[in-house]
Design an enzyme around this catalytic site. Structure first.
Site, PDB file in Angstrom:
ATOM      1  CG  ASP A   7       7.577 163.194  59.477  1.00  0.00           C
ATOM      2  OD1 ASP A   7       8.659 162.677  59.824  1.00  0.00           O
ATOM      3  OD2 ASP A   7       7.384 163.687  58.352  1.00  0.00           O
ATOM      4  CD  GLU A  68      10.693 159.510  60.429  1.00  0.00           C
ATOM      5  OE1 GLU A  68       9.979 158.827  59.688  1.00  0.00           O
ATOM      6  OE2 GLU A  68      11.273 160.554  60.068  1.00  0.00           O
ATOM      7  CG  ASP A 141       6.307 166.701  55.997  1.00  0.00           C
ATOM      8  OD1 ASP A 141       7.454 166.414  56.360  1.00  0.00           O
ATOM      9  OD2 ASP A 141       6.039 167.349  54.964  1.00  0.00           O
TER      10      ASP A 141
END
EC number: 3.1.21.10
Length: 194
Positions: A7, A68, A141
């Site tokens: 992330d 991501e 996260d």
């Protein structure tokens, strides 16, 4: 398959590694969040992320990295920092010849919760259940990095089949175009000999 989920972010960059088993079985191996101070120069922050990712890649040796995909219609600076962090990670993977796949937030949410519009609490809850964790991963996260890795493990077989089908279709298209070209050339030669 060992998947590193990322992330990306400049202030907090979530990192995870999971191993896939039979079917949809996944096992968490490690998760952490790399933090960089907002007041530090951009280059130093990216270097800190790069160093942490290098350590993770050397330690865990993932087969693939799931990052991501950057999406933001709110703050361009946040999106740019996220993209820069993601680029540093993709570069580190490329140097090691590790495949990188990008997944949108809605793809990840849909894979993990069944709802592409799930909120962070729902994602965290499902990640905790799927991986049979004793406690919820924090901060968000960390949960997002685990969700990315899970998403890729579950989507990879489909992505592989789609890539194979696309390659087969492209090959058939090339053969068909070659046949058309040969027929056109033969027809042209036939006309010129009359």
């Amino acid at each position: 398959m060992r998947v590193m989920g990322v992330d990306p972010g400049l202030t907090r960059c979530g990192l995870s590694v999971i191993e896939s088993g039979k079917g949809r079985q996944v096992i968490a191996l490690d998760v952490d969040v790399v933090r960089t101070p907002a007041g530090h120069p951009l280059a130093h922050r990216l270097l800190a992320i790069s160093d942490a990712v290098d350590h993770w890649l050397d330690t865990h040796r993932p087969d693939v990295i799931a990052i991501e995909r950057v999406f933001s219609n709110q703050n361009a600076n946040t999106a740019m920092g996220t993209a820069q962090a993601g680029g540093v990670i993709a570069l580190a993977a490329a140097r090691r010849d590790i495949d990188v796949h990008f997944h949108t937030p809605s793809e990840v949410k849909a894979a993990v919760t069944g709802n592409g519009r799930a909120d962070k609490a729902q994602v965290t809850e499902m990640v905790t259940r799927i991986l049979a964790l004793q406690q919820k991963p924090t901060p968000a996260d960390a949960a997002d990095a685990l969700a990315l890795a899970i998403c890729h493990c579950w989507r990879a077989p489909m992505l592989g089949r789609m890539a194979a089908a696309e390659e087969m279709a492209a090959e058939q298209r090339r053969k068909y175009q070659a046949t058309l070209k040969a027929k056109a050339k033969a027809a042209q030669m036939s006309r010129s000999t009359r």
